[in-house]
Design a protein around this motif. Structure first.
Motif, PDB file in Angstrom:
ATOM      1  N   SER A 118       0.868  -1.182   0.000  1.00  0.00           N
ATOM      2  CA  SER A 118       0.000   0.000   0.000  1.00  0.00           C
ATOM      3  C   SER A 118       0.905   1.232   0.000  1.00  0.00           C
ATOM      4  O   SER A 118       2.106   1.141   0.284  1.00  0.00           O
ATOM      5  CB  SER A 118      -0.875   0.012   1.256  1.00  0.00           C
ATOM      6  N   ASP A 119       0.334   2.383  -0.326  1.00  0.00           N
ATOM      7  CA  ASP A 119       1.112   3.618  -0.297  1.00  0.00           C
ATOM      8  C   ASP A 119       1.654   3.889   1.109  1.00  0.00           C
ATOM      9  O   ASP A 119       2.788   4.344   1.260  1.00  0.00           O
ATOM     10  CB  ASP A 119       0.268   4.804  -0.765  1.00  0.00           C
ATOM     11  N   ALA A 120       0.858   3.581   2.126  1.00  0.00           N
ATOM     12  CA  ALA A 120       1.292   3.818   3.512  1.00  0.00           C
ATOM     13  C   ALA A 120       2.477   2.922   3.881  1.00  0.00           C
ATOM     14  O   ALA A 120       3.436   3.378   4.508  1.00  0.00           O
ATOM     15  CB  ALA A 120       0.131   3.573   4.476  1.00  0.00           C
ATOM     16  N   ARG A 121       2.434   1.654   3.481  1.00  0.00           N
ATOM     17  CA  ARG A 121       3.547   0.743   3.790  1.00  0.00           C
ATOM     18  C   ARG A 121       4.786   1.100   2.986  1.00  0.00           C
ATOM     19  O   ARG A 121       5.898   0.994   3.483  1.00  0.00           O
ATOM     20  CB  ARG A 121       3.140  -0.699   3.566  1.00  0.00           C
ATOM     21  N   LEU A 122       4.576   1.530   1.736  1.00  0.00           N
ATOM     22  CA  LEU A 122       5.719   1.976   0.940  1.00  0.00           C
ATOM     23  C   LEU A 122       6.392   3.174   1.607  1.00  0.00           C
ATOM     24  O   LEU A 122       7.619   3.249   1.659  1.00  0.00           O
ATOM     25  CB  LEU A 122       5.295   2.336  -0.479  1.00  0.00           C
ATOM     26  N   ALA A 123       5.601   4.089   2.135  1.00  0.00           N
ATOM     27  CA  ALA A 123       6.158   5.273   2.800  1.00  0.00           C
ATOM     28  C   ALA A 123       7.058   4.878   3.972  1.00  0.00           C
ATOM     29  O   ALA A 123       8.031   5.575   4.271  1.00  0.00           O
ATOM     30  CB  ALA A 123       5.035   6.187   3.277  1.00  0.00           C
ATOM     31  N   LEU A 124       6.752   3.760   4.630  1.00  0.00           N
ATOM     32  CA  LEU A 124       7.574   3.302   5.751  1.00  0.00           C
ATOM     33  C   LEU A 124       8.931   2.761   5.305  1.00  0.00           C
ATOM     34  O   LEU A 124       9.936   2.965   5.990  1.00  0.00           O
ATOM     35  CB  LEU A 124       6.838   2.217   6.546  1.00  0.00           C
ATOM     36  N   ILE A 125       8.965   2.036   4.186  1.00  0.00           N
ATOM     37  CA  ILE A 125      10.219   1.396   3.778  1.00  0.00           C
ATOM     38  C   ILE A 125      10.957   2.121   2.662  1.00  0.00           C
ATOM     39  O   ILE A 125      12.121   1.838   2.418  1.00  0.00           O
ATOM     40  CB  ILE A 125       9.994  -0.073   3.369  1.00  0.00           C
ATOM     41  N   GLU A 126      10.299   3.070   1.997  1.00  0.00           N
ATOM     42  CA  GLU A 126      10.928   3.749   0.869  1.00  0.00           C
ATOM     43  C   GLU A 126      12.253   4.429   1.222  1.00  0.00           C
ATOM     44  O   GLU A 126      13.208   4.328   0.446  1.00  0.00           O
ATOM     45  CB  GLU A 126       9.960   4.747   0.244  1.00  0.00           C
ATOM     46  N   PRO A 127      12.379   5.093   2.372  1.00  0.00           N
ATOM     47  CA  PRO A 127      13.671   5.710   2.693  1.00  0.00           C
ATOM     48  C   PRO A 127      14.815   4.691   2.729  1.00  0.00           C
ATOM     49  O   PRO A 127      15.923   4.973   2.280  1.00  0.00           O
ATOM     50  CB  PRO A 127      13.448   6.338   4.079  1.00  0.00           C
ATOM     51  N   VAL A 128      14.545   3.497   3.232  1.00  0.00           N
ATOM     52  CA  VAL A 128      15.574   2.448   3.286  1.00  0.00           C
ATOM     53  C   VAL A 128      15.914   1.968   1.874  1.00  0.00           C
ATOM     54  O   VAL A 128      17.085   1.789   1.535  1.00  0.00           O
ATOM     55  CB  VAL A 128      15.098   1.269   4.164  1.00  0.00           C
ATOM     56  N   VAL A 179      15.569   3.648  -0.975  1.00  0.00           N
ATOM     57  CA  VAL A 179      16.273   4.721  -1.684  1.00  0.00           C
ATOM     58  C   VAL A 179      17.726   4.802  -1.218  1.00  0.00           C
ATOM     59  O   VAL A 179      18.643   4.947  -2.031  1.00  0.00           O
ATOM     60  CB  VAL A 179      15.535   6.063  -1.487  1.00  0.00           C
ATOM     61  N   GLN A 180      17.934   4.678   0.077  1.00  0.00           N
ATOM     62  CA  GLN A 180      19.297   4.716   0.616  1.00  0.00           C
ATOM     63  C   GLN A 180      20.115   3.524   0.122  1.00  0.00           C
ATOM     64  O   GLN A 180      21.278   3.659  -0.242  1.00  0.00           O
ATOM     65  CB  GLN A 180      19.233   4.731   2.141  1.00  0.00           C
ATOM     66  N   ARG A 240      25.329   3.065  -6.156  1.00  0.00           N
ATOM     67  CA  ARG A 240      25.842   3.890  -7.261  1.00  0.00           C
ATOM     68  C   ARG A 240      27.349   4.009  -7.140  1.00  0.00           C
ATOM     69  O   ARG A 240      27.900   4.120  -6.063  1.00  0.00           O
ATOM     70  CB  ARG A 240      25.219   5.278  -7.230  1.00  0.00           C
ATOM     71  N   GLY A 241      28.028   3.978  -8.260  1.00  0.00           N
ATOM     72  CA  GLY A 241      29.473   4.129  -8.267  1.00  0.00           C
ATOM     73  C   GLY A 241      30.232   2.857  -7.967  1.00  0.00           C
ATOM     74  O   GLY A 241      31.447   2.875  -7.837  1.00  0.00           O
ATOM     75  N   LEU A 242      29.536   1.740  -7.839  1.00  0.00           N
ATOM     76  CA  LEU A 242      30.199   0.465  -7.564  1.00  0.00           C
ATOM     77  C   LEU A 242      30.445  -0.333  -8.840  1.00  0.00           C
ATOM     78  O   LEU A 242      30.799  -1.504  -8.783  1.00  0.00           O
ATOM     79  CB  LEU A 242      29.354  -0.378  -6.593  1.00  0.00           C
ATOM     80  N   GLY A 243      30.232   0.302  -9.986  1.00  0.00           N
ATOM     81  CA  GLY A 243      30.395  -0.394 -11.245  1.00  0.00           C
ATOM     82  C   GLY A 243      29.179  -1.225 -11.613  1.00  0.00           C
ATOM     83  O   GLY A 243      29.231  -2.069 -12.490  1.00  0.00           O
ATOM     84  N   ILE A 244      28.093  -0.995 -10.900  1.00  0.00           N
ATOM     85  CA  ILE A 244      26.847  -1.715 -11.161  1.00  0.00           C
ATOM     86  C   ILE A 244      26.037  -0.884 -12.151  1.00  0.00           C
ATOM     87  O   ILE A 244      25.947   0.327 -12.025  1.00  0.00           O
ATOM     88  CB  ILE A 244      26.061  -1.916  -9.849  1.00  0.00           C
ATOM     89  N   PRO A 250      23.018   0.924 -14.185  1.00  0.00           N
ATOM     90  CA  PRO A 250      21.889   1.706 -13.648  1.00  0.00           C
ATOM     91  C   PRO A 250      20.648   0.841 -13.430  1.00  0.00           C
ATOM     92  O   PRO A 250      20.444  -0.159 -14.118  1.00  0.00           O
ATOM     93  CB  PRO A 250      21.622   2.744 -14.742  1.00  0.00           C
ATOM     94  N   PRO A 251      19.797   1.239 -12.490  1.00  0.00           N
ATOM     95  CA  PRO A 251      18.582   0.474 -12.202  1.00  0.00           C
ATOM     96  C   PRO A 251      17.669   0.384 -13.420  1.00  0.00           C
ATOM     97  O   PRO A 251      17.574   1.315 -14.201  1.00  0.00           O
ATOM     98  CB  PRO A 251      17.890   1.273 -11.097  1.00  0.00           C
ATOM     99  N   VAL A 252      17.000  -0.747 -13.543  1.00  0.00           N
ATOM    100  CA  VAL A 252      16.067  -0.966 -14.639  1.00  0.00           C
ATOM    101  C   VAL A 252      14.635  -0.999 -14.113  1.00  0.00           C
ATOM    102  O   VAL A 252      13.731  -0.467 -14.735  1.00  0.00           O
ATOM    103  CB  VAL A 252      16.387  -2.294 -15.368  1.00  0.00           C
ATOM    104  N   HIS A 253      14.434  -1.611 -12.949  1.00  0.00           N
ATOM    105  CA  HIS A 253      13.096  -1.797 -12.408  1.00  0.00           C
ATOM    106  C   HIS A 253      12.869  -0.891 -11.201  1.00  0.00           C
ATOM    107  O   HIS A 253      13.788  -0.598 -10.434  1.00  0.00           O
ATOM    108  CB  HIS A 253      12.871  -3.246 -12.000  1.00  0.00           C
ATOM    109  N   ASP A 254      11.632  -0.489 -11.036  1.00  0.00           N
ATOM    110  CA  ASP A 254      11.214   0.306  -9.899  1.00  0.00           C
ATOM    111  C   ASP A 254      11.315  -0.547  -8.628  1.00  0.00           C
ATOM    112  O   ASP A 254      10.897  -1.711  -8.623  1.00  0.00           O
ATOM    113  CB  ASP A 254       9.770   0.749 -10.142  1.00  0.00           C
ATOM    114  N   LEU A 255      11.891   0.020  -7.557  1.00  0.00           N
ATOM    115  CA  LEU A 255      12.058  -0.744  -6.318  1.00  0.00           C
ATOM    116  C   LEU A 255      10.725  -1.206  -5.734  1.00  0.00           C
ATOM    117  O   LEU A 255      10.643  -2.288  -5.161  1.00  0.00           O
ATOM    118  CB  LEU A 255      12.836   0.075  -5.288  1.00  0.00           C
ATOM    119  N   ARG A 256       9.696  -0.413  -5.886  1.00  0.00           N
ATOM    120  CA  ARG A 256       8.379  -0.832  -5.387  1.00  0.00           C
ATOM    121  C   ARG A 256       7.926  -2.095  -6.108  1.00  0.00           C
ATOM    122  O   ARG A 256       7.385  -3.010  -5.491  1.00  0.00           O
ATOM    123  CB  ARG A 256       7.358   0.282  -5.585  1.00  0.00           C
TER     124      ARG A 256
END
Length: 74
Positions: A13-23, A25-26, A32-36, A38-44
């Motif tokens: 849910s949007d509310a549950r995503l709001a709880l874990i999204e900061p983690v 995103v971090q 980034r910068g590890l030679g990996i 770029p992201p292809v899929h949305d983390l959600r």
């Protein structure tokens, strides 16, 4: 970042995503910068796929057609 799809009952849910999204995103920012590449899929959507598999017990080699595919085409 992805195509629109119908929601599954197991989706975050949007509310549950709001709880874990900061983690999430971090975590992504730390990669980034590890030679990996770029992201292809949305983390959600990745978390939604994990929750779907955890809830349904589906074999990973037989994913639902609407979940993001991996490099190997699964």
């Amino acid at each position: 970042m992805g195509m629109e799809r119908l929601p599954y009952r197991t989706d975050l849910s949007d509310a549950r995503l709001a709880l874990i999204e900061p983690v999430l995103v971090q975590w992504r920012a730390a990669r980034r910068g590890l030679g990996i590449r770029p992201p292809v899929h949305d983390l959600r959507e990745i978390v939604n796929a994990i929750l779907y598999v955890a809830r349904t017990g589906m074999a990973w080699g037989v994913p639902a057609a609407r979940l993001p595919a991996g490099e190997d085409g699964l």
